[in-house]
Design an enzyme around this catalytic site. Sequence first.
Site, short mmCIF file in Angstrom:
data_model
loop_
_atom_site.label_atom_id
_atom_site.label_comp_id
_atom_site.label_asym_id
_atom_site.label_seq_id
_atom_site.Cartn_x
_atom_site.Cartn_y
_atom_site.Cartn_z
CG HIS A 65 34.04 39.94 37.00
ND1 HIS A 65 34.15 38.91 36.10
CD2 HIS A 65 34.79 39.57 38.07
CE1 HIS A 65 34.93 37.96 36.61
NE2 HIS A 65 35.32 38.34 37.81
CG ASP A 119 38.66 35.29 36.68
OD1 ASP A 119 38.09 36.35 36.97
OD2 ASP A 119 38.61 34.27 37.40
NE ARG A 379 40.10 33.86 45.19
CZ ARG A 379 40.47 34.18 43.95
NH1 ARG A 379 39.92 35.21 43.33
NH2 ARG A 379 41.41 33.49 43.35
CB SER A 533 41.86 38.24 42.01
OG SER A 533 42.61 39.42 41.84
NE ARG A 535 41.06 41.81 42.10
CZ ARG A 535 40.36 41.54 43.22
NH1 ARG A 535 40.51 42.29 44.29
NH2 ARG A 535 39.49 40.56 43.26
C1 MIC Z 1 37.87 37.18 41.78
O1 MIC Z 1 37.19 36.18 41.91
O2 MIC Z 1 38.55 37.68 42.71
C2 MIC Z 1 37.89 37.89 40.43
C3 MIC Z 1 37.16 39.17 40.58
O3 MIC Z 1 37.22 37.09 39.49
C4 MIC Z 1 39.35 38.10 40.00
C5 MIC Z 1 39.49 38.91 38.77
C6 MIC Z 1 39.36 40.39 38.97
O4 MIC Z 1 39.83 40.91 39.98
O5 MIC Z 1 38.79 41.05 38.09
C7 MIC Z 1 40.13 36.78 39.80
O6 MIC Z 1 39.80 35.79 40.41
O7 MIC Z 1 41.13 36.77 39.07
FE1 SF4 Z 2 33.35 35.78 39.12
FE2 SF4 Z 2 35.71 35.54 40.31
FE3 SF4 Z 2 33.48 35.01 41.63
FE4 SF4 Z 2 34.24 33.39 39.74
S1 SF4 Z 2 35.32 33.80 41.64
S2 SF4 Z 2 32.19 34.15 40.05
S3 SF4 Z 2 35.13 34.78 38.27
S4 SF4 Z 2 34.11 37.00 40.83
#
Ligand code: MIC
Ligand code: SF4
Length: 641
Positions: A65, A119, A379, A533, A535
């Site tokens: 990331h 994740d 997303r 996410s 997080r």
């Molecule tokens: C995301 O796609 O939103 C992330 C960044 O991969 C998150 C993890 C994070 O916030 O570090 C997730 O999907 O869990």
């Molecule tokens: Fe990375 Fe999250 Fe995006 Fe997947 S959805 S590529 S884990 S930031």
Amino acid sequence: MGKTLSEKIIGSHLADGKLQDAAQIGLQIDHTLTQDSTGTLAYLEFQAMGVPKVRTNLSLSFVDHNMLQNDFRNADDHRYLQGVAAKYGIVFSRPGNGICHQVYLERFARPGYTLLGSDSHTPTAGGMGMIAIGAGGLDVAAAMAGEPFYLEMPEIVNVKLTGALSSFVSAKDVILEVLRKLTVKGCVNKILEYTGPGVKTLTVPERGTITNMGTETGATTSVFPSDEVTQTFLTGQDRADQWVPLEPDTDTSYSETIDLDLSKVEPLIALPHSPDNVKTVSEVEGTTVDQVCIGSCTNSSLRDLKMVAALLKGKKISDHVSLTISPGSRQVLENLAASGELVDLIHAGARVIENGCGPCIGIGQAPTSGGITLRTFNRNFKGRSGTKDAQIYLVSPETAVASALTGTITDPRKLKEYPKICLPEKFLINDNMFVFPAPQPSNVEIVMGPNIKPLPTFPPLQAKLSGEVLLKTGDNISTDDILPGGSQVMSLRSNIPEISKHTFRPIDADFAERALQKGGGFIVGGENYGQGSSREHAALAPKYLGVKAVLVKNFARIHLANLINFGIVPLTFADKQDYAHIAQGDTLELDTANLQKNLTVKNLTTGISVQVECELSDLDRAMVLTGGKLAAIKKKHASAS
Ligand code: MIC
Ligand code: SF4
């Protein structure tokens, strides 16, 4: 009565509880994975547990990331993660080796196993016939310490696939169709289990695209059977010995069946700003596009990039489109380089960027102001691209290429010649960017840079909570709204005091300051609060600012668990109409003695009392009362040693 595939895998890993609807169950975890932006906290938590070595079969730490190294912060995090991995028996995947979900699927996923990952897109491995679940870092740390993972036994939904996909329609369109039917809140505490004759028409990476983005329905996870297609993929990865056949019993029943005829699926597109805002591509054709981004854990497999290369071969992208391609893994990139297909991407004008998450979470490649960006990602929450007023559309790799070539949203079926993509019988494999645990862990020194701050600690819950409603939100608040992505905020992931200053910034820039000034308080929200996410910062940062309880219509699964883990009281309205009876700025009071299921919130500003529910397992209740999960696990391991 026979069993579903999910029940079989869960049943063979049941450490606590019974396979009954909605029962609290403890799942034994075989594998764990972390990525860097949730991993640093997860490992600080693991270290605090005082366990000398991970107790799983396999634990992996990926860096994918926070790869921009604008200053020392991210590089220091990478060094810390590598040190922890060497010391505690964890396999370390070095920066640039690829996105955790893609690399895990290629090299480590095994049918019939369980995986817990910090994740939310960990369910990608469900494409390999696994029960793979996303969770907060603290839950993953606990699994590394050998604790079961507790969850509500999900309902199992059958997604029955028939037929086969038409030309130019791919796995992304399938999951967009599922999202169109089920919405972003349709599958909380459910597992999507794919069955039917259509399954065998999909390769493992295509199944991975579907299970990956199943997360956007709110599902606990998604799973495919393990069949000859799985065997072929594992053989290609030189892991034929790890294949086992797995499927549901024929006489089983599901809570619900969704029939999906693959031959009827059309090219689809999710419009801003929600992954379930799905239309057919033909409905929005002709809209001018500024940027096209291909990659992310949803669509960056070798299958996808071979398709992209074949469609771009000998052509040139539109003059006003910036096309980025971020391969999912070093393996994908090496295979494309060896076959010569990488040249086709470069020659057509693609900006090939590092193997990693990149633009998906706003780490670089932000689009122009008000720009339209088409992404093969999962997303499209407002602001996630790094440009607040940009419009993010989610599409398949096929639609992405067609649109990059014409400069407007284009139905890929207009490209006419549909290439046949074959995966290599044997992938080119190179594991030299994994670092295996040190033979002598006692010699390993873990170096912590100045941005890695100690974990905050919190006292036990007060018997009476009172304070202002610091913020009242609408429905579908995502964790990106609570704590945004982007390179600047993400590089503060190891520093709670600093990152907390960004809490709710996308929707209320003054939130952090106000929360501190008022000595904390309450959050009130609508449906599906905390979607997105895993997080845990989205719980920990509000807690740090003094948030005591969150009162909503209902929660998304992972965020709810994170609130509980950090001792924030999660409340839901007994009657959703009462949402109208509380305004931002009102003063609330709540008696929390014993945290019973049915509680009363007194609105001291209006004089109206509201009935709320605090639905917690006995274990969770004890944790919230004593100040969170870390304190509870620390105590357990201290008394055991
Ligand atoms: C995301 O796609 O939103 C992330 C960044 O991969 C998150 C993890 C994070 O916030 O570090 C997730 O999907 O869990
Ligand atoms: Fe990375 Fe999250 Fe995006 Fe997947 S959805 S590529 S884990 S930031």
